[in-house]
Design a protein around this motif. Structure first.
Motif, PDB file in Angstrom:
ATOM      1  N   SER A  37      21.085 -34.253  94.458  1.00 11.04           N
ATOM      2  CA  SER A  37      21.223 -34.767  95.823  1.00 11.04           C
ATOM      3  C   SER A  37      22.439 -35.664  95.992  1.00 11.04           C
ATOM      4  O   SER A  37      22.789 -36.020  97.122  1.00 11.04           O
ATOM      5  N   TYR A  38      23.078 -36.033  94.867  1.00  7.03           N
ATOM      6  CA  TYR A  38      24.190 -36.987  94.939  1.00  7.03           C
ATOM      7  C   TYR A  38      25.551 -36.315  94.744  1.00  7.03           C
ATOM      8  O   TYR A  38      26.585 -36.950  94.881  1.00  7.03           O
ATOM      9  N   GLY A  39      25.539 -35.019  94.398  1.00  7.97           N
ATOM     10  CA  GLY A  39      26.764 -34.240  94.412  1.00  7.97           C
ATOM     11  C   GLY A  39      27.683 -34.387  93.219  1.00  7.97           C
ATOM     12  O   GLY A  39      28.794 -33.867  93.226  1.00  7.97           O
ATOM     13  N   LYS A  40      27.255 -35.081  92.151  1.00  8.26           N
ATOM     14  CA  LYS A  40      28.098 -35.207  90.964  1.00  8.26           C
ATOM     15  C   LYS A  40      27.204 -35.358  89.740  1.00  8.26           C
ATOM     16  O   LYS A  40      26.047 -35.782  89.850  1.00  8.26           O
ATOM     17  N   PRO A  41      27.737 -35.034  88.548  1.00  8.55           N
ATOM     18  CA  PRO A  41      26.925 -35.169  87.327  1.00  8.55           C
ATOM     19  C   PRO A  41      26.483 -36.618  87.120  1.00  8.55           C
ATOM     20  O   PRO A  41      27.229 -37.560  87.435  1.00  8.55           O
ATOM     21  N   PHE A  42      25.285 -36.785  86.549  1.00 11.03           N
ATOM     22  CA  PHE A  42      24.795 -38.131  86.281  1.00 11.03           C
ATOM     23  C   PHE A  42      25.509 -38.767  85.087  1.00 11.03           C
ATOM     24  O   PHE A  42      25.635 -39.985  85.011  1.00 11.03           O
ATOM     25  N   ILE A  43      25.941 -37.931  84.114  1.00  9.08           N
ATOM     26  CA  ILE A  43      26.667 -38.446  82.950  1.00  9.08           C
ATOM     27  C   ILE A  43      28.042 -37.789  82.937  1.00  9.08           C
ATOM     28  O   ILE A  43      28.171 -36.609  82.606  1.00  9.08           O
ATOM     29  N   ALA A  44      29.075 -38.558  83.288  1.00  4.43           N
ATOM     30  CA  ALA A  44      30.415 -37.981  83.413  1.00  4.43           C
ATOM     31  C   ALA A  44      30.901 -37.377  82.096  1.00  4.43           C
ATOM     32  O   ALA A  44      31.543 -36.321  82.089  1.00  4.43           O
ATOM     33  N   ASP A  45      30.583 -38.023  80.971  1.00  7.06           N
ATOM     34  CA  ASP A  45      31.049 -37.530  79.670  1.00  7.06           C
ATOM     35  C   ASP A  45      30.280 -36.307  79.192  1.00  7.06           C
ATOM     36  O   ASP A  45      30.765 -35.555  78.333  1.00  7.06           O
ATOM     37  N   PHE A  46      29.061 -36.115  79.720  1.00  6.02           N
ATOM     38  CA  PHE A  46      28.222 -34.984  79.310  1.00  6.02           C
ATOM     39  C   PHE A  46      27.629 -34.315  80.557  1.00  6.02           C
ATOM     40  O   PHE A  46      26.430 -34.416  80.824  1.00  6.02           O
ATOM     41  N   PRO A  47      28.477 -33.607  81.326  1.00  9.65           N
ATOM     42  CA  PRO A  47      28.001 -33.003  82.575  1.00  9.65           C
ATOM     43  C   PRO A  47      26.942 -31.921  82.382  1.00  9.65           C
ATOM     44  O   PRO A  47      26.255 -31.565  83.339  1.00  9.65           O
TER      45      PRO A  47
END
Length: 287
Positions: free
Chosen positions: A73-83
């Motif tokens: 619902s937020y449009g981006k991965p929750f963990i940037a280093d481990f998408p």
């Protein structure tokens, strides 16, 4: 050396695997035993597995190619280093959630069946758990199909249903989606109500989610009545295993022949899970 052991957790499905350290590379023999146990029990639990995110990804790759999580619902991965890792959590940093699905009930569902090639499997790793609540149940859809009355088996034979892409299992609308009032207009894949498991060859109910589902070619009221009968049928303790989480539990399940749900828990408690999923193939109708 500890020897790998498989212990059944429930009559319907589920087994605990012990005597193996998942954080280390698996031997060919251990992996073979685990795969055989997974095929038989559909859901496997590994207790006390304190894994880093790279280790979680590594164990997941034993079962196939990693499938990135669906849009949240937020449009981006929750963990940037481990998408490739999805985060299931109610924790917020300031006003920003660190994961999805919050603390409410998550209804019966299979993951991402609204796409043509849903994931075949998922791993869920418990990093923080509440004192009570947040239990997860899995249902065996082989058994659910076998136990269907003959008239229902006949009614659903050869039929397909829309698997709505609008909402997640906690009822949140996915980013970029619009509210749907007529299930016949819901976006999402058209999947067979009875699928053929690509490895076992056996039939199982393949329902996805109840919300905005519609059986193609039927009157809307008749579709709703038939779907309500099917969903009432699957919600049966005889088909299920319920997981009461412990810290660092790791669960693997077959997304092709199970459904799962989650109990709500105290919003003031913290729950943090990291999840991976494995790429699947198109759903095969059972003829």
């Amino acid at each position: 050396m500890a020897k790998l052991k498989i212990q059944k957790l429930a009559d319907a499905l589920g087994a605990e695997v012990s005597g193996v350290d998942i954080s280390k590379p698996l031997s060919k023999e251990d992996l073979g035993e685990i795969l055989a146990a997974w095929k038989e029990h559909l859901v496997l639990r590994f207790r006390g597995q304190e894994l880093t995110d790279p280790q979680l990804l590594e164990i997941s790759r034993n079962f196939g190619e990693i499938d990135p999580p669906g849009p949240n619902s937020y449009g981006k991965p929750f963990i940037a280093d481990f998408p490739d890792i999805n985060v299931i959590s109610n924790i917020k940093v300031g006003e920003q959630p660190v994961g999805g699905l919050g603390d409410g009930e998550a209804v019966w569902h299979a993951d991402m069946t609204y796409i043509d090639t849903p994931p075949k499997a998922s791993f869920l790793h418990a990093l923080e758990i509440p004192p009570t609540g947040g239990d997860t149940a899995w249902g065996n859809m082989y058994l659910a199909y076998q136990a269907l009355p003959a008239h229902l088996k006949q009614e659903i034979k050869g039929r397909k249903a829309i698997h709505d892409a609008t909402y997640n299992s906690a009822g949140m609308i996915r980013k970029g989606m619009k509210d749907v009032t007529d299930p016949r207009e819901a976006p999402g894949a058209h999947q067979p109500l009875v699928s053929k498991h690509p490895e076992s060859g056996l039939p199982c109910l393949f329902l996805g989610r109840r919300r905005n589902s519609y059986i193609l070619g039927m009157d809307l009221d008749a579709s709703n009545q038939l779907l309500d009968e099917l969903w009432a049928h699957i919600d049966n303790p005889e088909f299920t295993f319920t997981q009461v989480w412990q810290l660092h539990d790791l669960i693997l399940w077959d997304n092709r022949c199970t459904l799962h749900r989650r109990d709500s828990f105290d919003p003031q408690s913290r729950r943090l899970m990291h999840r991976t999923q494995i790429k699947g193939s198109p759903v095969i109708p059972f003829e």
